[in-house]
Design a protein around this motif. Sequence first.
Motif, PDB file in Angstrom:
ATOM      1  N   LYS A 522      38.232  33.129  40.529  1.00 17.79           N
ATOM      2  CA  LYS A 522      39.261  33.560  41.477  1.00 17.79           C
ATOM      3  C   LYS A 522      39.064  35.036  41.839  1.00 17.79           C
ATOM      4  O   LYS A 522      38.523  35.810  41.059  1.00 17.79           O
ATOM      5  CB  LYS A 522      40.648  33.364  40.865  1.00 17.79           C
ATOM      6  N   THR A 523      39.513  35.376  43.050  1.00 18.84           N
ATOM      7  CA  THR A 523      39.503  36.776  43.476  1.00 18.84           C
ATOM      8  C   THR A 523      40.878  37.350  43.160  1.00 18.84           C
ATOM      9  O   THR A 523      41.888  36.941  43.751  1.00 18.84           O
ATOM     10  CB  THR A 523      39.224  36.895  44.988  1.00 18.84           C
ATOM     11  N   ALA A 524      40.929  38.294  42.186  1.00 19.88           N
ATOM     12  CA  ALA A 524      42.212  38.865  41.744  1.00 19.88           C
ATOM     13  C   ALA A 524      42.474  40.172  42.485  1.00 19.88           C
ATOM     14  O   ALA A 524      41.607  41.044  42.572  1.00 19.88           O
ATOM     15  CB  ALA A 524      42.187  39.097  40.247  1.00 19.88           C
ATOM     16  N   MET A 525      43.694  40.273  43.045  1.00 17.93           N
ATOM     17  CA  MET A 525      44.106  41.501  43.749  1.00 17.93           C
ATOM     18  C   MET A 525      45.369  42.047  43.086  1.00 17.93           C
ATOM     19  O   MET A 525      46.236  41.285  42.645  1.00 17.93           O
ATOM     20  CB  MET A 525      44.380  41.185  45.223  1.00 17.93           C
ATOM     21  N   VAL A 526      45.424  43.331  43.037  1.00 16.75           N
ATOM     22  CA  VAL A 526      46.587  43.999  42.430  1.00 16.75           C
ATOM     23  C   VAL A 526      47.438  44.595  43.550  1.00 16.75           C
ATOM     24  O   VAL A 526      46.909  45.077  44.558  1.00 16.75           O
ATOM     25  CB  VAL A 526      46.134  45.101  41.451  1.00 16.75           C
ATOM     26  N   VAL A 527      48.777  44.530  43.376  1.00 18.48           N
ATOM     27  CA  VAL A 527      49.725  45.077  44.353  1.00 18.48           C
ATOM     28  C   VAL A 527      50.516  46.190  43.664  1.00 18.48           C
ATOM     29  O   VAL A 527      50.966  46.016  42.521  1.00 18.48           O
ATOM     30  CB  VAL A 527      50.692  43.991  44.860  1.00 18.48           C
ATOM     31  N   GLY A 528      50.660  47.330  44.333  1.00 19.15           N
ATOM     32  CA  GLY A 528      51.429  48.401  43.718  1.00 19.15           C
ATOM     33  C   GLY A 528      51.592  49.604  44.631  1.00 19.15           C
ATOM     34  O   GLY A 528      51.246  49.562  45.820  1.00 19.15           O
ATOM     35  N   THR A 529      52.147  50.659  44.033  1.00 16.17           N
ATOM     36  CA  THR A 529      52.279  51.936  44.752  1.00 16.17           C
ATOM     37  C   THR A 529      51.372  52.946  44.056  1.00 16.17           C
ATOM     38  O   THR A 529      50.596  52.579  43.172  1.00 16.17           O
ATOM     39  CB  THR A 529      53.745  52.418  44.723  1.00 16.17           C
ATOM     40  N   GLU A 530      51.510  54.214  44.421  1.00  8.30           N
ATOM     41  CA  GLU A 530      50.637  55.225  43.815  1.00  8.30           C
ATOM     42  C   GLU A 530      50.926  55.423  42.331  1.00  8.30           C
ATOM     43  O   GLU A 530      50.085  55.922  41.587  1.00  8.30           O
ATOM     44  CB  GLU A 530      50.804  56.559  44.552  1.00  8.30           C
ATOM     45  N   ASP A 531      52.125  55.048  41.882  1.00 16.69           N
ATOM     46  CA  ASP A 531      52.459  55.282  40.482  1.00 16.69           C
ATOM     47  C   ASP A 531      53.010  54.054  39.756  1.00 16.69           C
ATOM     48  O   ASP A 531      53.517  54.160  38.645  1.00 16.69           O
ATOM     49  CB  ASP A 531      53.482  56.436  40.386  1.00 16.69           C
ATOM     50  N   GLN A 532      52.908  52.883  40.375  1.00 19.96           N
ATOM     51  CA  GLN A 532      53.503  51.708  39.727  1.00 19.96           C
ATOM     52  C   GLN A 532      52.764  50.428  40.118  1.00 19.96           C
ATOM     53  O   GLN A 532      52.434  50.224  41.293  1.00 19.96           O
ATOM     54  CB  GLN A 532      54.976  51.607  40.158  1.00 19.96           C
ATOM     55  N   LEU A 533      52.495  49.534  39.134  1.00 21.33           N
ATOM     56  CA  LEU A 533      51.911  48.213  39.394  1.00 21.33           C
ATOM     57  C   LEU A 533      53.039  47.215  39.606  1.00 21.33           C
ATOM     58  O   LEU A 533      53.975  47.159  38.794  1.00 21.33           O
ATOM     59  CB  LEU A 533      51.048  47.752  38.214  1.00 21.33           C
ATOM     60  N   LEU A 534      52.983  46.474  40.690  1.00 22.02           N
ATOM     61  CA  LEU A 534      54.079  45.553  41.019  1.00 22.02           C
ATOM     62  C   LEU A 534      53.738  44.075  40.809  1.00 22.02           C
ATOM     63  O   LEU A 534      54.594  43.283  40.418  1.00 22.02           O
ATOM     64  CB  LEU A 534      54.505  45.765  42.480  1.00 22.02           C
ATOM     65  N   ALA A 535      52.476  43.688  41.123  1.00 20.82           N
ATOM     66  CA  ALA A 535      52.134  42.252  41.022  1.00 20.82           C
ATOM     67  C   ALA A 535      50.624  42.037  40.986  1.00 20.82           C
ATOM     68  O   ALA A 535      49.845  42.926  41.345  1.00 20.82           O
ATOM     69  CB  ALA A 535      52.719  41.492  42.210  1.00 20.82           C
ATOM     70  N   ILE A 536      50.267  40.856  40.504  1.00 22.88           N
ATOM     71  CA  ILE A 536      48.869  40.392  40.605  1.00 22.88           C
ATOM     72  C   ILE A 536      48.900  39.119  41.454  1.00 22.88           C
ATOM     73  O   ILE A 536      49.763  38.250  41.254  1.00 22.88           O
ATOM     74  CB  ILE A 536      48.272  40.028  39.229  1.00 22.88           C
ATOM     75  N   ILE A 537      47.987  39.028  42.390  1.00 22.23           N
ATOM     76  CA  ILE A 537      47.884  37.807  43.210  1.00 22.23           C
ATOM     77  C   ILE A 537      46.413  37.386  43.234  1.00 22.23           C
ATOM     78  O   ILE A 537      45.528  38.225  43.442  1.00 22.23           O
ATOM     79  CB  ILE A 537      48.465  38.032  44.630  1.00 22.23           C
ATOM     80  N   ALA A 538      46.164  36.104  42.935  1.00 23.26           N
ATOM     81  CA  ALA A 538      44.775  35.605  42.877  1.00 23.26           C
ATOM     82  C   ALA A 538      44.564  34.539  43.939  1.00 23.26           C
ATOM     83  O   ALA A 538      45.439  33.690  44.175  1.00 23.26           O
ATOM     84  CB  ALA A 538      44.480  35.034  41.501  1.00 23.26           C
ATOM     85  N   VAL A 539      43.409  34.602  44.561  1.00 26.64           N
ATOM     86  CA  VAL A 539      43.063  33.668  45.646  1.00 26.64           C
ATOM     87  C   VAL A 539      41.716  33.010  45.328  1.00 26.64           C
ATOM     88  O   VAL A 539      40.816  33.670  44.793  1.00 26.64           O
ATOM     89  CB  VAL A 539      42.988  34.408  47.002  1.00 26.64           C
ATOM     90  N   ALA A 540      41.610  31.740  45.631  1.00 28.18           N
ATOM     91  CA  ALA A 540      40.336  31.040  45.406  1.00 28.18           C
ATOM     92  C   ALA A 540      40.169  29.925  46.421  1.00 28.18           C
ATOM     93  O   ALA A 540      41.150  29.446  47.005  1.00 28.18           O
ATOM     94  CB  ALA A 540      40.283  30.458  43.994  1.00 28.18           C
ATOM     95  N   ASP A 541      38.899  29.557  46.625  1.00 31.94           N
ATOM     96  CA  ASP A 541      38.582  28.383  47.433  1.00 31.94           C
ATOM     97  C   ASP A 541      38.889  27.174  46.545  1.00 31.94           C
ATOM     98  O   ASP A 541      38.218  26.951  45.537  1.00 31.94           O
ATOM     99  CB  ASP A 541      37.098  28.418  47.811  1.00 31.94           C
ATOM    100  N   GLU A 542      39.893  26.420  46.918  1.00 33.41           N
ATOM    101  CA  GLU A 542      40.347  25.327  46.052  1.00 33.41           C
ATOM    102  C   GLU A 542      39.319  24.211  45.928  1.00 33.41           C
ATOM    103  O   GLU A 542      38.723  23.790  46.915  1.00 33.41           O
ATOM    104  CB  GLU A 542      41.646  24.734  46.616  1.00 33.41           C
ATOM    105  N   VAL A 543      39.158  23.762  44.702  1.00 37.20           N
ATOM    106  CA  VAL A 543      38.270  22.620  44.443  1.00 37.20           C
ATOM    107  C   VAL A 543      38.973  21.354  44.928  1.00 37.20           C
ATOM    108  O   VAL A 543      40.184  21.189  44.743  1.00 37.20           O
ATOM    109  CB  VAL A 543      37.962  22.518  42.930  1.00 37.20           C
TER     110      VAL A 543
END
Length: 719
Positions: A522-543
Amino acid sequence: MSEEKEGNQHVYRVQGFTCANCAGKFEKNVKDIPGVGDANVNFGASKISVTGDASIEELEKAGAFENLKIIHERSRKQSSDKREEAVEEKIPFYKKYTTLLYSITFLALGYLSLFVNSDDNVVTILLFLTSMLVGGLSLFKVGFQNLLKLEFDMKTLMTVAVIGGAIIGEWAEVAVVVILFAISEELERFSMDRARNSIRSLMNIAPKEALVRRNGQEIMVPVEDISVGDIMIVRPGQKIAMDGKVISGHTSVNQAAITGESVPVEKTADDEVFAGTLNEEGLIEVQITKLVEDTTIAKIIHLVEEAQGERAPSQAFVDKFAKYYTPIIMVIALLVAIVPPLFFAGSWETWVYQGLAVLVVGCPCALVISTPISIVSAIGNAAKKGVLVKGGIYLEEIGSLKAIAFDKTGTLTKGVPAVTDYKVLEEGKNQKELLSIITALEYRSQHPLASAIMKKADAENVAYSDINVEDFSSITGKGIKGKINNVLYYIGSPTLFNELLSSNKFDKDLEDEILTLQKQGKTAMVVGTEDQLLAIIAVADEVREVSKEVIKKLHKAGIQETIMLTGDNQSTANAIGRHVGVSNVQAELMPEDKLNFIKQLTVSHKKVAMVGDGVNDAPALAASTVGIAMGGAGTDTALETADVALMGDDLSKLPFTVKLSRKALNVIKANITFAISIKLIALLLVVPGWLTLWIAILSDMGATLIVALNSMRLMRVKE
């Protein structure tokens, strides 16, 4: 279909073929017509392609020995349709077999006279002779013509045997032989027609007219008169008459006739629909995209009929064998008739009779039809299940495959990225609110994975398009950023946040979690601001849901190696490979690397298939023993490039195709073995002098019937 021409090539349908030998003779006769450059008979599809100029009358004259009827293939011209319908109309049994019934009646009267009078009574002989002439007149005509030209086929053998039997006074047996031969020919014709009809039934799938809107009016128009760009209206419960694109309305369409899919498919604006499919629910308006002769169903029928004409390796063997077989039988019959009387004081009457029986045994009916009926039945069955096999050779090759290579994207996977994981890291943060912020940023991005996040938001009814984003920009190779409600948000790779945040905010547990997602492909992406992590979202080509089961079935069926080929990085490829169960994973490949790998695989395994989408995999598909394309329906490239097309983009049809191919191979081998064995056993009866004309013709007819029935079993092979 439309009239087919290549240069000055014309295609004709042929009515009345009884055997493959007759088809070969007809082809030879047509080639001899002045003005004809070449001719090619497709016995499976009952068609002939003629290069040059020849009239219908000349063609029918060339087929007069079999009383063949010729129809020019012009489905766009209704005049020819009417003639074809007239020829193919249902004929009552008693009218269709009048000659045979009269022949049997005279035979019965002959036997009655035999019991009342004697076997040498004039009335008895005349009744048997009448039965022979009525039932075998067409046989004798062709047989005599062949004798004069020194052409030796089944009818030549039968004619010589009948004449010889009459000379030595075996009137009753000869009459029975003639009738049984006629019945045998009808059985052969019937079984071949049954096999052909499995494809002809496809021709009746699509309606002959459609409701079209023209100049503000809705009118019924014959499909031949519908043009590209016309608007067709399809009501619930109606069949779709033409290929096109939905421009308004929403419905579900049963596409089983084209793709073999058992579950109806949802259709909305811009979706493709195919002629011959059934509109189940809503009213839709469809813009026509193809003429009637170019529709997917028309192409399927054309390609399947062409496939039936392709000679499989076993067919080539039978043709070569039959070429030498008939003359050899004639020599054996002659030796049987003259050697014992000349050298061993045998009775001339006894051994001439045995020689005639050898001629009858020699008729290669069962052998000649052993392969064509099998090929036509199997290809027809596959087409109805949504698998287009483009020739008998490929049908046979699939059965002997040792390895199958799969392109990953769009084959083992759906080819469309999807959100697989979404985890909010900040306690108390509203998931939907944060998803709307993430999607609002991705909405402005051109990244391929953005569509997956937008789909997730749409599925959860999260609004994002109206959110105001300021100072949006892309951070090359790392992610994106943008300001919403005066807060600057970032979405990107873990590397981006390692640079933005202090190390204590990007802890070991989070790193391990991201690493686990990446190992899963999966391709993992992180969501946040300059001083805080808010979420992780992962995307993949579904089997695809079926991929794992398909690979398992293929291994169980004896495929030695399954290989996944992909341009993805090795860790992503390994994760997907482990999940679906392939035995080998080849990653980070360019298209030319796939081609080279297929070539290597062919050297090590001999028989190799490549499964791909028929576009970027074209070189690898061409280099494999059998190229199998996904999603043939509506995809011209797949139909043209591949040897086999899975019409419904359904990988689960692959194990069925392997199963059908192996069954077809076994049936063909069994047919050929049985047809030759029964002849040898009958010929061995000559040694003790037990072979009779009765046994000879019954062995021939029995073998023909058994071979035909065995071949037609392929029409009923299920998934």
